[in-house]
Motif scaffolding. Structure first.
Motif, PDB file in Angstrom:
ATOM      1  N   ASN A 184       0.867  -1.174   0.000  1.00 38.25           N
ATOM      2  CA  ASN A 184       0.000   0.000   0.000  1.00 38.25           C
ATOM      3  C   ASN A 184       0.909   1.231   0.000  1.00 38.25           C
ATOM      4  OD1 ASN A 184      -2.508  -1.269   0.068  1.00 38.25           O
ATOM      5  ND2 ASN A 184      -2.348  -1.619   2.270  1.00 38.25           N
ATOM      6  N   ASP A 185       1.408   1.536  -1.191  1.00 40.97           N
ATOM      7  CA  ASP A 185       2.475   2.529  -1.292  1.00 40.97           C
ATOM      8  C   ASP A 185       2.012   3.881  -1.803  1.00 40.97           C
ATOM      9  OD1 ASP A 185       1.903   1.866  -3.911  1.00 40.97           O
ATOM     10  OD2 ASP A 185       3.754   0.742  -4.226  1.00 40.97           O
ATOM     11  N   GLY A 186       0.688   4.059  -1.999  1.00 44.08           N
ATOM     12  CA  GLY A 186       0.186   5.334  -2.469  1.00 44.08           C
ATOM     13  C   GLY A 186       0.199   5.508  -3.963  1.00 44.08           C
ATOM     14  N   HIS A 187       0.804   4.577  -4.694  1.00 48.47           N
ATOM     15  CA  HIS A 187       0.822   4.667  -6.149  1.00 48.47           C
ATOM     16  C   HIS A 187      -0.470   4.086  -6.720  1.00 48.47           C
ATOM     17  CE1 HIS A 187       4.967   6.000  -6.469  1.00 48.47           C
ATOM     18  NE2 HIS A 187       5.323   5.056  -5.610  1.00 48.47           N
ATOM     19  N   PRO A 188      -0.877   4.561  -7.894  1.00 51.70           N
ATOM     20  CA  PRO A 188      -2.044   3.945  -8.539  1.00 51.70           C
ATOM     21  C   PRO A 188      -1.815   2.452  -8.752  1.00 51.70           C
ATOM     22  CG  PRO A 188      -1.448   5.990  -9.632  1.00 51.70           C
ATOM     23  CD  PRO A 188      -0.343   5.682  -8.655  1.00 51.70           C
ATOM     24  N   ALA A 189      -2.920   1.718  -8.775  1.00 54.48           N
ATOM     25  CA  ALA A 189      -2.792   0.265  -8.909  1.00 54.48           C
ATOM     26  C   ALA A 189      -2.307  -0.131 -10.288  1.00 54.48           C
ATOM     27  CB  ALA A 189      -4.125  -0.399  -8.621  1.00 54.48           C
ATOM     28  N   ARG A 190      -2.480   0.746 -11.275  1.00 57.82           N
ATOM     29  CA  ARG A 190      -2.015   0.433 -12.616  1.00 57.82           C
ATOM     30  C   ARG A 190      -1.244   1.639 -13.161  1.00 57.82           C
ATOM     31  NH1 ARG A 190      -6.582  -2.592 -11.955  1.00 57.82           N
ATOM     32  NH2 ARG A 190      -6.553  -4.663 -12.888  1.00 57.82           N
ATOM     33  N   LEU A 191      -0.003   1.414 -13.485  1.00 59.01           N
ATOM     34  CA  LEU A 191       0.851   2.461 -14.027  1.00 59.01           C
ATOM     35  C   LEU A 191       1.258   2.093 -15.447  1.00 59.01           C
ATOM     36  CD1 LEU A 191       3.235   3.204 -11.029  1.00 59.01           C
ATOM     37  CD2 LEU A 191       1.267   4.524 -11.779  1.00 59.01           C
ATOM     38  N   GLN A 192       1.265   3.091 -16.319  1.00 61.15           N
ATOM     39  CA  GLN A 192       1.619   2.856 -17.710  1.00 61.15           C
ATOM     40  C   GLN A 192       2.575   3.954 -18.173  1.00 61.15           C
ATOM     41  OE1 GLN A 192      -1.709   2.840 -20.420  1.00 61.15           O
ATOM     42  NE2 GLN A 192      -0.781   1.270 -21.686  1.00 61.15           N
ATOM     43  N   THR A 193       3.650   3.560 -18.836  1.00 60.48           N
ATOM     44  CA  THR A 193       4.609   4.519 -19.346  1.00 60.48           C
ATOM     45  C   THR A 193       4.092   5.136 -20.637  1.00 60.48           C
ATOM     46  OG1 THR A 193       5.788   2.836 -20.595  1.00 60.48           O
ATOM     47  CG2 THR A 193       6.492   3.208 -18.333  1.00 60.48           C
ATOM     48  N   ASP A 194       4.804   6.145 -21.128  1.00 58.87           N
ATOM     49  CA  ASP A 194       4.380   6.823 -22.344  1.00 58.87           C
ATOM     50  C   ASP A 194       4.339   5.902 -23.552  1.00 58.87           C
ATOM     51  OD1 ASP A 194       4.129   9.155 -20.933  1.00 58.87           O
ATOM     52  OD2 ASP A 194       6.120   9.906 -21.460  1.00 58.87           O
ATOM     53  N   ASP A 195       5.180   4.877 -23.561  1.00 60.84           N
ATOM     54  CA  ASP A 195       5.202   3.961 -24.708  1.00 60.84           C
ATOM     55  C   ASP A 195       4.216   2.800 -24.550  1.00 60.84           C
ATOM     56  OD1 ASP A 195       6.361   2.360 -22.807  1.00 60.84           O
ATOM     57  OD2 ASP A 195       8.252   2.070 -23.876  1.00 60.84           O
ATOM     58  N   GLY A 196       3.379   2.859 -23.504  1.00 64.13           N
ATOM     59  CA  GLY A 196       2.351   1.838 -23.339  1.00 64.13           C
ATOM     60  C   GLY A 196       2.743   0.675 -22.457  1.00 64.13           C
ATOM     61  N   THR A 197       3.961   0.666 -21.921  1.00 64.51           N
ATOM     62  CA  THR A 197       4.381  -0.429 -21.063  1.00 64.51           C
ATOM     63  C   THR A 197       3.653  -0.366 -19.722  1.00 64.51           C
ATOM     64  OG1 THR A 197       6.576  -0.450 -22.059  1.00 64.51           O
ATOM     65  CG2 THR A 197       6.340  -1.509 -19.914  1.00 64.51           C
ATOM     66  N   TRP A 198       3.092  -1.503 -19.309  1.00 63.10           N
ATOM     67  CA  TRP A 198       2.444  -1.586 -17.991  1.00 63.10           C
ATOM     68  C   TRP A 198       3.478  -2.032 -16.968  1.00 63.10           C
ATOM     69  CZ3 TRP A 198      -2.379   0.024 -16.818  1.00 63.10           C
ATOM     70  CH2 TRP A 198      -3.220   0.314 -17.896  1.00 63.10           C
ATOM     71  N   LEU A 199       3.678  -1.185 -15.951  1.00 63.05           N
ATOM     72  CA  LEU A 199       4.687  -1.488 -14.953  1.00 63.05           C
ATOM     73  C   LEU A 199       4.136  -2.308 -13.800  1.00 63.05           C
ATOM     74  CD1 LEU A 199       6.771   1.775 -14.744  1.00 63.05           C
ATOM     75  CD2 LEU A 199       7.152  -0.281 -16.083  1.00 63.05           C
ATOM     76  N   ARG A 200       2.840  -2.240 -13.601  1.00 67.63           N
ATOM     77  CA  ARG A 200       2.237  -3.052 -12.558  1.00 67.63           C
ATOM     78  C   ARG A 200       0.738  -3.061 -12.777  1.00 67.63           C
ATOM     79  NH1 ARG A 200       2.918  -0.084  -6.934  1.00 67.63           N
ATOM     80  NH2 ARG A 200       1.448  -1.653  -6.260  1.00 67.63           N
ATOM     81  N   ALA A 201       0.111  -4.075 -12.316  1.00 66.37           N
ATOM     82  CA  ALA A 201      -1.346  -4.154 -12.325  1.00 66.37           C
ATOM     83  C   ALA A 201      -1.711  -5.050 -11.157  1.00 66.37           C
ATOM     84  CB  ALA A 201      -1.864  -4.732 -13.629  1.00 66.37           C
ATOM     85  N   ALA A 202      -2.350  -4.488 -10.162  1.00 66.45           N
ATOM     86  CA  ALA A 202      -2.554  -5.232  -8.936  1.00 66.45           C
ATOM     87  C   ALA A 202      -4.004  -5.169  -8.497  1.00 66.45           C
ATOM     88  CB  ALA A 202      -1.656  -4.652  -7.839  1.00 66.45           C
ATOM     89  N   TRP A 203      -4.373  -6.075  -7.609  1.00 63.77           N
ATOM     90  CA  TRP A 203      -5.703  -6.007  -7.003  1.00 63.77           C
ATOM     91  C   TRP A 203      -5.752  -4.737  -6.188  1.00 63.77           C
ATOM     92  CZ3 TRP A 203      -4.708 -11.462  -4.756  1.00 63.77           C
ATOM     93  CH2 TRP A 203      -4.675 -12.363  -5.808  1.00 63.77           C
ATOM     94  N   ALA A 204      -6.679  -3.879  -6.501  1.00 62.52           N
ATOM     95  CA  ALA A 204      -6.702  -2.553  -5.917  1.00 62.52           C
ATOM     96  C   ALA A 204      -7.589  -2.511  -4.684  1.00 62.52           C
ATOM     97  CB  ALA A 204      -7.199  -1.531  -6.934  1.00 62.52           C
ATOM     98  N   THR A 205      -7.354  -1.519  -3.841  1.00 62.48           N
ATOM     99  CA  THR A 205      -8.263  -1.220  -2.752  1.00 62.48           C
ATOM    100  C   THR A 205      -9.518  -0.602  -3.350  1.00 62.48           C
ATOM    101  OG1 THR A 205      -7.088   0.868  -2.510  1.00 62.48           O
ATOM    102  CG2 THR A 205      -6.445  -0.917  -1.067  1.00 62.48           C
ATOM    103  N   PRO A 206     -10.620  -0.490  -2.573  1.00 63.79           N
ATOM    104  CA  PRO A 206     -11.883  -0.046  -3.160  1.00 63.79           C
ATOM    105  C   PRO A 206     -11.818   1.273  -3.918  1.00 63.79           C
ATOM    106  CG  PRO A 206     -12.262  -0.973  -0.995  1.00 63.79           C
ATOM    107  CD  PRO A 206     -10.775  -0.920  -1.178  1.00 63.79           C
ATOM    108  N   ASP A 207     -10.963   2.213  -3.494  1.00 66.00           N
ATOM    109  CA  ASP A 207     -10.893   3.474  -4.225  1.00 66.00           C
ATOM    110  C   ASP A 207      -9.970   3.405  -5.435  1.00 66.00           C
ATOM    111  OD1 ASP A 207      -8.369   3.398  -3.137  1.00 66.00           O
ATOM    112  OD2 ASP A 207      -8.580   5.221  -1.942  1.00 66.00           O
TER     113      ASP A 207
END
Length: 591
Positions: A184-207
């Motif tokens: 729970n690091d404060g980062h969005p559950a899904r991050l994407q770079t400018d070239d479309g690379t997905w750096l993470r995709a995780a089960w998110a908290t309700p918000d």
């Protein structure tokens, strides 16, 4: 040469050969390989080990047959602690009472001679009945030293869940060795770079604002911070593992095995693939991690998987995983003691990874992550592919799917008759579509490992839903003639009509398997099928005895009045007891 006698063990009992390096290495995980050359009755192979922190290395071995077993260690490094040692141990068989107490003492799970089912090494049938406990490595499934059962609630632990599921007939659980949920690091559950690379995709908290924290007492599976510029706090260093994390998992795997549970262990989830391939030495870096997990658990009773490919979205193509997975087989070989390899797919291993010429690593087919009954067909496609391989549905309809609050219009609240019926559709529809290896149950709250306020229904509540109590009835249905159900050829088109309900539903469809000699059929009817149903494919002029099966209670009814094949070659099936779902067996009694 130094010789170490390691005493007596039982066959199929894990033995750790501990080695300590004489030298320090900048990154022993990537720089050092260790192995033992192991010989015993009918066995001569190189068995690879793994780094376990500091200067410690382990090679996990076992004896597959009674007798004397000898080993000699080696390494790719000229290190006096890792080469030049040898040892031997003697293996003895288990008693009949000990085998009865724990079926895992019968050996690794293998493939039956017909290529359709699973069995222990001694030939005892193994019909997989699994549950999706992906987060077992984390603190959300704690393991207690005290094995005294406790009530299911906030104080429940892995121990209590194992005792419950064993009593319900389960013999397997699905586990992800390294979840992509870092903290729970404060980062969005899904991050994407400018070239479309997905750096993470995780089960998110309700918000949806941050990922669940899925560490254990040893930390996370990889080192943080990572080394990708701009994303060091988000993306781990995939070339630096944390052995303390895996030691916690080791204890849990051993506990499962000691209670007769055969884990289906997957190395990593697909959301790590995009960044892994872009920023690390692909395919070697990924192959190295696969091999580490394989070596770590090669002497445990389980089925292994190099990738949990539950979605083709936000990741690399499925066949791109064949490069590192085939590399594992080419460079280190398949697990030396016969551990089978499979993978959770979307929609099937055949679609995602291709045939035997493309994915040389695969032993057991799966379908999954398509919930409705139209998806069971992919098992039939796997059934007809060559070479013949066992298959099962690894992620079907999840009990209580609506409890998560997702927009999923075909779901039903958990612990209701409507929800139970949808689970049964996945069970029996998958079996008679060719899923003869078994079946995986899925349930809200359990697969997300919900233990904290604001999450889905809690693990301990979902564990008690009625749908799980009915899963064991699938084996009662399948084994009415022992393992002969594996001879049935799946063919729903023998039933007329067989698709009266919508494609995206769990009602109105029928499924059928027929023996090659036409001597018997097994059928399953979802609820609300037409009252009048015809069956093709019987022996012309033959007479068949019908017997209904109640999938709610797991009971076979008394045989009904025999039915005769008409001159048209059609059989008019007897009326079902009601409009609910039913199983049916037809046996030839005269021709």
């Amino acid at each position: 040469m130094r010789t170490t006698a390691t005493g007596m063990v039982r066959i199929w009992q894990k033995l750790d050969i501990a080695l300590e390096a004489a030298c320090d290495y900048a990154n022993p995980y990537t720089d050092v390989e260790v192995w033992v050359d192991l010989t015993g009755p009918g066995f001569c192979k190189r068995v690879y080990g793994f780094w376990n922190g500091g200067r410690s290395f382990l090679v996990r071995v076992l004896a597959m047959r009674p007798g004397t077993w000898r080993w000699t260690c080696g390494s790719n490094q000229d290190d006096s602690g890792l080469i030049g040692r040898s040892g031997e141990f003697r293996a003895e068989p288990w008693s009949a009472a000990e085998l009865e107490a724990n079926p895992n003492r019968r050996g690794m799970i293998g493939i039956t001679a017909d290529g359709r089912g699973l069995e222990y090494a001694d030939g005892t049938p193994f019909f997989l009945v699994g549950d999706t406990w992906w987060s077992v490595p984390t603190y959300r499934f704690p393991l207690r030293d005290d094995d005294t059962p406790r009530p299911l609630g906030p104080d429940a632990a892995l121990n209590d869940y194992v005792h419950l599921r064993k009593s319900q007939g389960f013999n397997s659980v699905g586990i992800l060795a390294a979840l992509p949920n870092w903290a729970n690091d404060g980062h969005p559950a899904r991050l994407q770079t400018d070239d479309g690379t997905w750096l993470r995709a995780a089960w998110a908290t309700p918000d949806k604002s941050s990922a669940k924290d899925m560490h254990n007492e040893g930390g996370r599976p990889f080192h943080f911070p990572g080394r990708v510029p701009g994303f060091e706090e988000v993306l781990p260093d995939y070339d630096r593992i944390n052995p303390d994390y895996f030691n916690i998992l080791d204890a849990k795997i051993d506990y499962l095995n000691s209670h007769g549970i055969v884990p289906f262990l997957e190395v990593s989830r697909r959301d790590s693939g995009e960044a892994w391939r872009k920023y690390y030495d692909w395919p070697l870096s990924y192959a190295r991690f696969v091999q580490h997990v394989f070596a770590r658990y090669q002497a445990n009773s389980m089925i292994l998987s190099p990738i949990h490919y539950d979605s083709a979205e936000q990741t690399i193509p499925g066949k791109a995983y064949n490069e590192p997975c085939n590399m594992v087989i080419d460079r280190w070989g398949k697990p030396p003691f016969g551990t089978l390899l499979s993978a959770n797919p979307s929609p099937s291993t055949l679609v995602n990874f291709g045939g035997a010429d493309e994915c040389r690593w695969l032993d057991v087919h799966q379908i999954g992550n398509r919930r409705e009954h139209y998806a069971y067909w992919w098992l039939t496609e796997c059934y007809h592919s060559q070479p013949a391989r066992p298959a099962f549905n690894g992620e079907p309809y999840y009990s209580g799917l609506s409890n998560l609050g997702e927009t999923y219009t075909l779901s039903s609240p958990g612990d209701t008759p409507e929800d139970d019926q949808k689970v049964r559709s996945g069970m029996y529809g998958s079996l008679l579509s060719g899923g003869y290896a078994g079946y995986f149950y899925g349930c809200e709250g359990i697969w997300q490992a919900a233990t904290e306020d604001g999450e889905a229904v809690m693990i301990w509540d979902a564990m008690q839903w009625s749908s799980a109590t009915q899963v064991r009835h699938l084996e009662t249905f399948a084994f009415i003639h022992g393992t002969q159900f594996r001879t049935l050829v799946p063919n729903a088109d023998l039933v007329c009509p067989n698709k009266s309900g919508p494609d995206l539903s769990y009602e109105g469809w029928c499924y059928c398997g027929r023996a090659p000699d036409q001597s018997w059929f097994m059928l399953y009817f979802e609820p609300n099928c037409p009252a009048k149903i015809l069956l093709r494919g019987g022996i012309h002029g033959g007479t068949y005895r019908p017997t209904f099966f109640d999938p709610r209670k797991g009971e076979w009814h008394s045989p009904g009045e025999a039915v005769k094949v008409a001159n048209s070659s059609l059989i008019t099936l007897p009326d079902r007891p009601d409009s609910d779902d039913w199983g049916l067996m037809l046996e030839l009694v005269a021709c």
